[in-house]
Design a protein around this motif. Sequence first.
Motif, PDB file in Angstrom:
ATOM      1  N   TYR A   1       0.817  -1.204   0.000  1.00 15.95           N
ATOM      2  CA  TYR A   1       0.000   0.000   0.000  1.00 15.95           C
ATOM      3  C   TYR A   1       0.857   1.264   0.000  1.00 15.95           C
ATOM      4  O   TYR A   1       1.943   1.307   0.589  1.00 15.95           O
ATOM      5  N   GLU A   2       0.331   2.296  -0.631  1.00 16.32           N
ATOM      6  CA  GLU A   2       0.809   3.652  -0.366  1.00 16.32           C
ATOM      7  C   GLU A   2      -0.042   4.185   0.786  1.00 16.32           C
ATOM      8  O   GLU A   2      -1.277   4.104   0.741  1.00 16.32           O
TER       9      GLU A   2
ATOM     10  N   LYS B   1      -5.236   3.813   2.927  1.00 17.15           N
ATOM     11  CA  LYS B   1      -4.415   2.895   2.131  1.00 17.15           C
ATOM     12  C   LYS B   1      -4.841   2.947   0.664  1.00 17.15           C
ATOM     13  O   LYS B   1      -6.036   2.893   0.353  1.00 17.15           O
ATOM     14  N   PHE B   2      -3.831   3.039  -0.212  1.00 18.03           N
ATOM     15  CA  PHE B   2      -4.087   3.098  -1.642  1.00 18.03           C
ATOM     16  C   PHE B   2      -3.261   2.033  -2.367  1.00 18.03           C
ATOM     17  O   PHE B   2      -2.095   1.812  -2.040  1.00 18.03           O
ATOM     18  N   LEU B   3      -3.889   1.384  -3.350  1.00 19.98           N
ATOM     19  CA  LEU B   3      -3.182   0.520  -4.292  1.00 19.98           C
ATOM     20  C   LEU B   3      -3.275   1.208  -5.643  1.00 19.98           C
ATOM     21  O   LEU B   3      -4.370   1.321  -6.220  1.00 19.98           O
ATOM     22  N   GLY B   4      -2.128   1.701  -6.137  1.00 19.38           N
ATOM     23  CA  GLY B   4      -2.167   2.554  -7.307  1.00 19.38           C
ATOM     24  C   GLY B   4      -2.855   3.851  -6.925  1.00 19.38           C
ATOM     25  O   GLY B   4      -2.489   4.501  -5.946  1.00 19.38           O
ATOM     26  N   GLN B   5      -3.878   4.218  -7.644  1.00 22.11           N
ATOM     27  CA  GLN B   5      -4.646   5.414  -7.316  1.00 22.11           C
ATOM     28  C   GLN B   5      -5.957   5.088  -6.601  1.00 22.11           C
ATOM     29  O   GLN B   5      -6.736   5.993  -6.291  1.00 22.11           O
TER      30      GLN B   5
ATOM     31  N   LYS C   1      -1.221  14.696   4.184  1.00 19.51           N
ATOM     32  CA  LYS C   1      -0.872  13.579   3.314  1.00 19.51           C
ATOM     33  C   LYS C   1       0.648  13.401   3.356  1.00 19.51           C
ATOM     34  O   LYS C   1       1.390  14.210   2.867  1.00 19.51           O
ATOM     35  N   THR C   2       1.048  12.325   3.998  1.00 18.01           N
ATOM     36  CA  THR C   2       2.465  12.062   4.155  1.00 18.01           C
ATOM     37  C   THR C   2       2.666  10.573   4.309  1.00 18.01           C
ATOM     38  O   THR C   2       1.716   9.852   4.638  1.00 18.01           O
ATOM     39  N   GLN C   3       3.839  10.099   4.101  1.00 20.01           N
ATOM     40  CA  GLN C   3       4.138   8.688   4.328  1.00 20.01           C
ATOM     41  C   GLN C   3       4.045   8.376   5.816  1.00 20.01           C
ATOM     42  O   GLN C   3       4.443   9.173   6.654  1.00 20.01           O
ATOM     43  N   SER C   4       3.492   7.201   6.156  1.00 18.67           N
ATOM     44  CA  SER C   4       3.404   6.777   7.543  1.00 18.67           C
ATOM     45  C   SER C   4       4.813   6.572   8.099  1.00 18.67           C
ATOM     46  O   SER C   4       5.672   6.023   7.433  1.00 18.67           O
TER      47      SER C   4
END
Length: 378
Positions: free
Chosen positions: A104-105, A163-167, A374-377
């Motif tokens: 995930y992103e 959590k995102f997979l791709g967009q 919006k930032t990386q965990s």
Amino acid sequence: MDAEPEPENAEETYRLIKGDIAPDQSLSDLMGSKGIPLETVLKLVEQSRPTYNLNRLRAGQPYSIKLTSSDELVSFAYQTKGDRELLVERNGNEFTSRLIVPDYEIQLEVLEGVIQENLISTILEVGGSYQLAIDLEEIFAWQINFFKDLRTGDSFRVLVEKKFLGQEFSGFGKIRAATFMNRGEDLSAVYFKPEGRQGGYYAPDGRSLKKQFLKSPLKYTRITSGYSLKRFHPIYKKHLAHRAVDYAAPRGTPIYAVSDGEVINVSRNARSGKHIKLKHRNGYESSYSHLSKYGGGMSHGVKVQQGQIIGYVGATGAATGPHLCFHLRKNGRSINPLTFQSPGGPDLEEENREAFHLVAQQKMRALNDFEAVKTQSS
């Protein structure tokens, strides 16, 4: 004019159905509502059993069902607890299954709301999910009794992973920080995982939010009878002491152990119906009456953990309808569960406090921003 023939290699069209598992929903209920035959469901369950037991679906978890244009099941995906995805795919007349750890992103976002009716409906209104409401309640389960303490106008703010997979958005992850204004009291929580240890939620000063006892053994219900020394009994038709609390809830609602402990009694009698009693440390005991059935493996001497399902709401014994009669004692003396102040849990060790305070400052600053973060965990 004759219709044009279908291309020989025309691509099959598919229909994708997405949603979250509803409370008390079984796989057969879910699949049946989509027109999938029970025979197909049973085969899917049996052939995926070595990978995952689909008889144990968790409310609030995302799923997706892929169907052909003729409504034949192609695949079933289910987000298991622990952030793994079960994927079951058709292979001819059989099914194959595997567990996938998605890459995930992770983005963080702030959700906030004001309670109007209940926590679940408010969370859903602001773009959250059923599971997110459960997670938020569990964080503050030791500070707020969500059956008697929640008020219209109470408010919350949550810094949560998306959590995102791709967009494509794939669901919510862990709550990183939260505040809850309840009856004028401002509560805060920050998630922190010390190196080499299990993570948990702490107040910004490092105090553990977890206490020895939960505020209640049930989720989302109502109190029909409180602690009283003289209550008119609806069946025996006379005034009797009621040193317990009655929680009305639908039959089959899960009942949770309010604290770590040991089962000391599993029995049935005319008054209490199906009944369980637990022993806890420091001289405490809790008991649960009128159950419809017991949780798996409940017998004398079994160890249980706080929050573990020990039974289900019913109306066995002297009961006019489905409810739980919950009794709490210390050293043999009854305690009013609604006014009881639970002993606290372990606070952070000194060597972890500096790292925690850095995390707490960062997360609380992000939480108090009104715009989404919006930032990386970390």
